[in-house]
Design a protein around this motif. Structure first.
Motif, PDB file in Angstrom:
ATOM      1  N   UNK A 431       0.805  -1.221   0.000  1.00  0.00           N
ATOM      2  CA  UNK A 431       0.000   0.000   0.000  1.00  0.00           C
ATOM      3  C   UNK A 431       0.829   1.259   0.000  1.00  0.00           C
ATOM      4  N   UNK A 432       2.099   1.147   0.415  1.00  0.00           N
ATOM      5  CA  UNK A 432       3.002   2.293   0.473  1.00  0.00           C
ATOM      6  C   UNK A 432       4.387   1.857   0.018  1.00  0.00           C
ATOM      7  N   UNK A 433       5.006   2.658  -0.830  1.00  0.00           N
ATOM      8  CA  UNK A 433       6.333   2.362  -1.363  1.00  0.00           C
ATOM      9  C   UNK A 433       7.237   3.562  -1.106  1.00  0.00           C
ATOM     10  N   UNK A 434       8.438   3.316  -0.538  1.00  0.00           N
ATOM     11  CA  UNK A 434       9.380   4.395  -0.259  1.00  0.00           C
ATOM     12  C   UNK A 434      10.690   4.123  -1.003  1.00  0.00           C
ATOM     13  N   UNK A 435      11.049   5.048  -1.873  1.00  0.00           N
ATOM     14  CA  UNK A 435      12.239   4.912  -2.713  1.00  0.00           C
ATOM     15  C   UNK A 435      13.418   5.613  -2.051  1.00  0.00           C
ATOM     16  N   UNK A 436      14.532   4.882  -1.916  1.00  0.00           N
ATOM     17  CA  UNK A 436      15.729   5.379  -1.231  1.00  0.00           C
ATOM     18  C   UNK A 436      15.386   5.906   0.163  1.00  0.00           C
ATOM     19  N   UNK A 437      14.539   5.178   0.829  1.00  0.00           N
ATOM     20  CA  UNK A 437      14.121   5.506   2.186  1.00  0.00           C
ATOM     21  C   UNK A 437      13.722   4.215   2.876  1.00  0.00           C
ATOM     22  N   UNK A 438      13.635   4.294   4.209  1.00  0.00           N
ATOM     23  CA  UNK A 438      13.208   3.122   4.965  1.00  0.00           C
ATOM     24  C   UNK A 438      11.675   3.123   5.088  1.00  0.00           C
ATOM     25  N   UNK A 439      11.146   2.112   5.747  1.00  0.00           N
ATOM     26  CA  UNK A 439       9.699   1.881   5.697  1.00  0.00           C
ATOM     27  C   UNK A 439       8.909   2.598   6.781  1.00  0.00           C
ATOM     28  N   UNK A 440       9.565   3.055   7.850  1.00  0.00           N
ATOM     29  CA  UNK A 440       8.838   3.667   8.969  1.00  0.00           C
ATOM     30  C   UNK A 440       8.589   5.140   8.651  1.00  0.00           C
ATOM     31  N   UNK A 441       7.553   5.379   7.863  1.00  0.00           N
ATOM     32  CA  UNK A 441       7.173   6.728   7.464  1.00  0.00           C
ATOM     33  C   UNK A 441       5.685   6.916   7.686  1.00  0.00           C
ATOM     34  N   UNK A 442       5.318   8.078   8.183  1.00  0.00           N
ATOM     35  CA  UNK A 442       3.904   8.398   8.379  1.00  0.00           C
ATOM     36  C   UNK A 442       3.754   9.909   8.310  1.00  0.00           C
ATOM     37  N   UNK A 443       2.858  10.386   7.471  1.00  0.00           N
ATOM     38  CA  UNK A 443       2.544  11.806   7.381  1.00  0.00           C
ATOM     39  C   UNK A 443       1.039  11.945   7.270  1.00  0.00           C
ATOM     40  N   UNK A 444       0.487  12.895   7.993  1.00  0.00           N
ATOM     41  CA  UNK A 444      -0.962  13.025   8.108  1.00  0.00           C
ATOM     42  C   UNK A 444      -1.681  13.171   6.772  1.00  0.00           C
ATOM     43  N   UNK A 445      -1.165  13.941   5.794  1.00  0.00           N
ATOM     44  CA  UNK A 445      -1.925  14.071   4.540  1.00  0.00           C
ATOM     45  C   UNK A 445      -1.980  12.808   3.696  1.00  0.00           C
ATOM     46  N   UNK A 446      -1.060  11.866   3.930  1.00  0.00           N
ATOM     47  CA  UNK A 446      -0.917  10.717   3.038  1.00  0.00           C
ATOM     48  C   UNK A 446      -1.988   9.665   3.284  1.00  0.00           C
ATOM     49  N   UNK A 447      -2.400   8.929   2.232  1.00  0.00           N
ATOM     50  CA  UNK A 447      -3.319   7.790   2.404  1.00  0.00           C
ATOM     51  C   UNK A 447      -2.546   6.601   2.964  1.00  0.00           C
ATOM     52  N   UNK A 448      -2.764   6.294   4.238  1.00  0.00           N
ATOM     53  CA  UNK A 448      -1.972   5.296   4.957  1.00  0.00           C
ATOM     54  C   UNK A 448      -2.755   4.001   5.050  1.00  0.00           C
ATOM     55  N   UNK A 454      -2.639  -7.025   5.386  1.00  0.00           N
ATOM     56  CA  UNK A 454      -2.292  -5.808   6.126  1.00  0.00           C
ATOM     57  C   UNK A 454      -3.472  -4.854   6.255  1.00  0.00           C
ATOM     58  N   UNK A 455      -4.634  -5.235   5.760  1.00  0.00           N
ATOM     59  CA  UNK A 455      -5.797  -4.402   6.011  1.00  0.00           C
ATOM     60  C   UNK A 455      -6.686  -4.126   4.832  1.00  0.00           C
ATOM     61  N   UNK A 456      -6.364  -4.671   3.671  1.00  0.00           N
ATOM     62  CA  UNK A 456      -7.279  -4.525   2.536  1.00  0.00           C
ATOM     63  C   UNK A 456      -7.262  -3.146   1.920  1.00  0.00           C
ATOM     64  N   UNK A 457      -8.439  -2.573   1.723  1.00  0.00           N
ATOM     65  CA  UNK A 457      -8.545  -1.375   0.891  1.00  0.00           C
ATOM     66  C   UNK A 457      -8.720  -0.080   1.668  1.00  0.00           C
ATOM     67  N   UNK A 458      -8.918  -0.120   2.978  1.00  0.00           N
ATOM     68  CA  UNK A 458      -9.189   1.111   3.725  1.00  0.00           C
ATOM     69  C   UNK A 458      -7.910   1.923   3.912  1.00  0.00           C
ATOM     70  N   UNK A 459      -8.082   3.225   4.112  1.00  0.00           N
ATOM     71  CA  UNK A 459      -6.957   4.133   4.259  1.00  0.00           C
ATOM     72  C   UNK A 459      -7.230   5.149   5.350  1.00  0.00           C
ATOM     73  N   UNK A 460      -6.172   5.519   6.089  1.00  0.00           N
ATOM     74  CA  UNK A 460      -6.230   6.604   7.043  1.00  0.00           C
ATOM     75  C   UNK A 460      -5.477   7.794   6.461  1.00  0.00           C
ATOM     76  N   UNK A 461      -5.808   8.997   6.893  1.00  0.00           N
ATOM     77  CA  UNK A 461      -5.075  10.177   6.452  1.00  0.00           C
ATOM     78  C   UNK A 461      -5.993  11.265   5.942  1.00  0.00           C
ATOM     79  N   UNK A 462      -5.484  12.498   5.960  1.00  0.00           N
ATOM     80  CA  UNK A 462      -6.307  13.655   5.618  1.00  0.00           C
ATOM     81  C   UNK A 462      -6.895  13.557   4.220  1.00  0.00           C
ATOM     82  N   UNK A 463      -6.177  12.936   3.291  1.00  0.00           N
ATOM     83  CA  UNK A 463      -6.684  12.828   1.921  1.00  0.00           C
ATOM     84  C   UNK A 463      -7.949  11.983   1.854  1.00  0.00           C
ATOM     85  N   UNK A 464      -8.069  10.988   2.713  1.00  0.00           N
ATOM     86  CA  UNK A 464      -9.163  10.020   2.613  1.00  0.00           C
ATOM     87  C   UNK A 464     -10.147  10.060   3.780  1.00  0.00           C
TER      88      UNK A 464
END
Length: 486
Positions: A431-448, A454-464
């Protein structure tokens, strides 16, 4: 005075719009010392049923409240949250075992969730639709679900609760919050006191700690609960989803992960190892986004393992109230789970490069090399500070192994070429891909959120958030003098 300073308000009680005793309590303990931090009330399924009924009634009034009044409560909550930063992060450190960097991260992310939620009530809530009927207005509008049950875990208790509590309240829902018993104070009591002081009308938010599966089952069955937001393990999430599905309840979830970190043969090994170490060891690896598997090109495998081991050896582990990098594992059961997986993998042929020892709940960050895809450390979610390294022959094998899991939360790719890394990233199922970065990333605007287990189709975050916490309703309006005819 702080939010929690007057323990007489909340000690041994649940929150139902007021602090109420149920006659049953449990103790909150400090993982670092085993000391008792406080006493919290607990709820039963019967208590939850009464709270859900009251929440449904209070929620209807809250949904009818003018949007600017809902905004005012949320802004007040955000301001109070920031004002009490030191107090709240101290509780995160003591009850959740978070060293300073992890406590700060949890707090900062939760604060942005509150701040972003203040914008939701003033968003456009509908659209005018074309209609074939003369004299009729046709429109679609968003309405709140009603009562949202939020079940939060212990690892990042504030952000993983407030990312649902804040937008649910902002969109006019009532909320029943069930915090994890391990963090019922720094998650549950803090949030209840926060909104109580912010002026949220009584009955709109209920905070009900409880142990075991009783409350989770009750949430799925209760007719007054319309939506469930769950963050936790995949087995529990699957059971809850099946129960909710029988009653056609909306459910958003973020579940387990066994996240891949692909290090290609043209990567800067030192940079990749620094990213990999953070992704595996941050908050003792007790992060859903933690790197579960380091898939490293054979040509640099040994160099990478030594580089990440050097970083691990330099990390300090101890009482999180001090100046340390990592704190304790949350409890003995979790420590036993971690050491069991490492032990079974070593028995199968894996090699501990560094770490693997524990003093009480303090586990040294561990680097496990020569791991093959059939070993427990590769196939199971460890949820601890263990970097699991598997070497791969080429890009195709890296992609095959990365995708060879029912989980699909997040993945990272490291390469000296952004183009090369993006080409591999495009082939990864997550559901999330990070290029030249590690996996522990979270930002409020992003669809998380993730895919598969890992949880199917639902998303958390300001966008959704507006999509997740409201449902569309079709409304038509005819002039009083207008009517259809045959």
């Amino acid at each position: 005075m702080g939010l929690l300073d007057d323990e007489d308000i909340w000690r041994g009680r649940i929150f139902t719009g007021e602090w109420t005793s149920t006659g049953t309590t449990t103790q909150a303990t400090e993982p670092a010392t085993g000391n008792v931090l406080g006493e919290i009330g607990t709820a039963t399924a019967e208590v939850l049923s009464g709270c859900a009924e009251r929440a449904a009634d209070a929620g209807r009034r809250w949904a009818a409240t003018a949007f600017q009044d809902r905004v005012a409560v949320l802004r007040s909550a955000a301001a109070l949250f920031e004002k009490h930063r030191d107090e709240i992060t101290t509780w995160l450190t003591r009850e959740a075992g978070k060293a300073s960097p992890a406590a700060k991260l949890d707090f900062d992310l939760a604060l942005t969730e509150l701040q972003e939620a203040t914008a939701l009530p003033s968003q456009p809530w509908g659209t005018l639709l074309p209609t074939t009927q003369p004299g009729r207005i046709s429109m679609a509008r968003r309405i709140p679900y009603g009562v949202v049950a939020v079940i939060a875990p212990w690892n990042f208790p504030l952000i993983l609760a407030l990312r649902s509590v804040a937008p649910a309240l902002a969109t006019g829902n009532a909320v029943i919050l069930k915090p994890a018993s391990e963090t019922a104070i720094c998650c549950g009591v803090v949030i209840a006191r926060l909104f109580q002081e912010a002026g949220l009308p009584p009955g709109v938010l209920h905070m009900l700690p409880g142990k075991g599966s009783e409350l989770g089952n009750a949430v799925a069955e209760d007719p007054n609960i319309d939506m469930i937001s769950f963050t936790g393990s995949t087995p529990v999430g699957r059971t809850l989803s099946e129960a909710a599905g029988r009653h056609f309840k909306k459910m958003v979830s973020e579940l387990g992960g066994n996240n891949a970190f692909v290090v290609l043969d043209d990567a800067d090994v030192e940079a990749a190892a620094a990213a990999g170490a953070y992704g595996s060891f941050a908050h003792q690896g007790q992060v859903c986004m933690a790197i579960g598997r380091h898939l490293v090109a054979e040509s640099i495998g040994a160099t990478y393992a030594n580089a990440i081991a050097k970083i691990a050896d330099g990390l300090t582990v101890g009482d999180p109230r001090g100046d340390v990098d990592l704190g304790p594992i949350i409890n003995q059961s979790q420590l036993d789970h971690i050491t069991d997986i490492v032990g079974r993998s070593v028995d199968a042929g894996a090699r501990i490069v560094t770490g693997g020892t524990a003093d009480g709940l303090y586990l040294r960050p561990t680097v496990l090399a020569e791991v093959t895809p059939d070993m427990p450390a590769f196939t199971e979610e460890i949820f601890g500070p263990v970097a699991v390294i598997t070497t791969v022959r080429d890009d195709d094998e890296a992609v095959r192994l990365a995708n060879g899991t029912p989980y699909g939360l997040v993945a990272g790719v490291h390469s000296g070429s952004v183009e090369h890394a993006r080409a591999i990233g495009d082939r990864l199922r997550a559901g999330m891909i990070h290029i030249n970065d590690q996996t522990v990333n979270d930002e409020t605007p992003a669809p998380f959120g993730g895919l598969g287990d890992s949880g199917g189709s639902s998303r958390f975050g300001a966008l959704t958030n507006l999509d997740e916490f409201t449902v569309w309703q079709w409304v038509t309006v005819r002039d009083a003098q207008s009517h259809p005819s045959f």
